[in-house]
Motif scaffolding. Sequence first.
Motif, PDB file in Angstrom:
ATOM      1  N   THR A 170     -12.115   6.405  -1.370  1.00  0.00           N
ATOM      2  CA  THR A 170     -11.075   5.607  -0.698  1.00  0.00           C
ATOM      3  C   THR A 170      -9.700   6.233  -0.852  1.00  0.00           C
ATOM      4  N   ARG A 171      -9.363   6.648  -2.042  1.00  0.00           N
ATOM      5  CA  ARG A 171      -8.033   7.225  -2.295  1.00  0.00           C
ATOM      6  C   ARG A 171      -7.821   8.477  -1.455  1.00  0.00           C
ATOM      7  N   TRP A 214      -8.608   2.692  -8.876  1.00  0.00           N
ATOM      8  CA  TRP A 214      -9.781   2.905  -8.049  1.00  0.00           C
ATOM      9  C   TRP A 214     -10.990   3.161  -8.938  1.00  0.00           C
ATOM     10  N   HIS A 245      -7.726   7.486   2.483  1.00  0.00           N
ATOM     11  CA  HIS A 245      -6.716   6.570   3.021  1.00  0.00           C
ATOM     12  C   HIS A 245      -5.331   6.626   2.363  1.00  0.00           C
ATOM     13  N   TYR A 246      -5.196   7.252   1.214  1.00  0.00           N
ATOM     14  CA  TYR A 246      -3.928   7.166   0.495  1.00  0.00           C
ATOM     15  C   TYR A 246      -3.233   8.501   0.241  1.00  0.00           C
ATOM     16  N   ARG A 292       1.014   2.825  -3.446  1.00  0.00           N
ATOM     17  CA  ARG A 292      -0.216   3.524  -3.820  1.00  0.00           C
ATOM     18  C   ARG A 292      -0.306   4.860  -3.086  1.00  0.00           C
ATOM     19  N   ALA A 293       0.063   4.884  -1.828  1.00  0.00           N
ATOM     20  CA  ALA A 293       0.012   6.116  -1.049  1.00  0.00           C
ATOM     21  C   ALA A 293       1.032   7.129  -1.566  1.00  0.00           C
ATOM     22  N   HIS A 331       0.806  -1.193   0.000  1.00  0.00           N
ATOM     23  CA  HIS A 331       0.000   0.000   0.000  1.00  0.00           C
ATOM     24  C   HIS A 331       0.853   1.263   0.000  1.00  0.00           C
ATOM     25  N   SER A 332       2.087   1.156   0.405  1.00  0.00           N
ATOM     26  CA  SER A 332       2.921   2.354   0.449  1.00  0.00           C
ATOM     27  C   SER A 332       3.179   2.909  -0.948  1.00  0.00           C
TER      28      SER A 332
END
Length: 68
Positions: free
Chosen positions: A33-34, A27, A37-38, A4-5, A1-2
Amino acid sequence: HSLRAGGSSAAEAIKVPRARGDWLGGWAPGTSTRVKHYIDPTVGPCDAAYALLGWLLDSHYSALREQG
């Protein structure tokens, strides 16, 4: 996930349109969501972000930010 973040935060920092960032990250259109959370709002624009993600911008871009 890092990854994507990091990518989402860098895209947001250089003002890539959200719909394009959502598309690139896989997405669903219009999802929150993005954003929730990201995207890290403390990430600022940098030359690397322009070089990697500049092609997603609406206007003409350069691999390096214009100084001014």
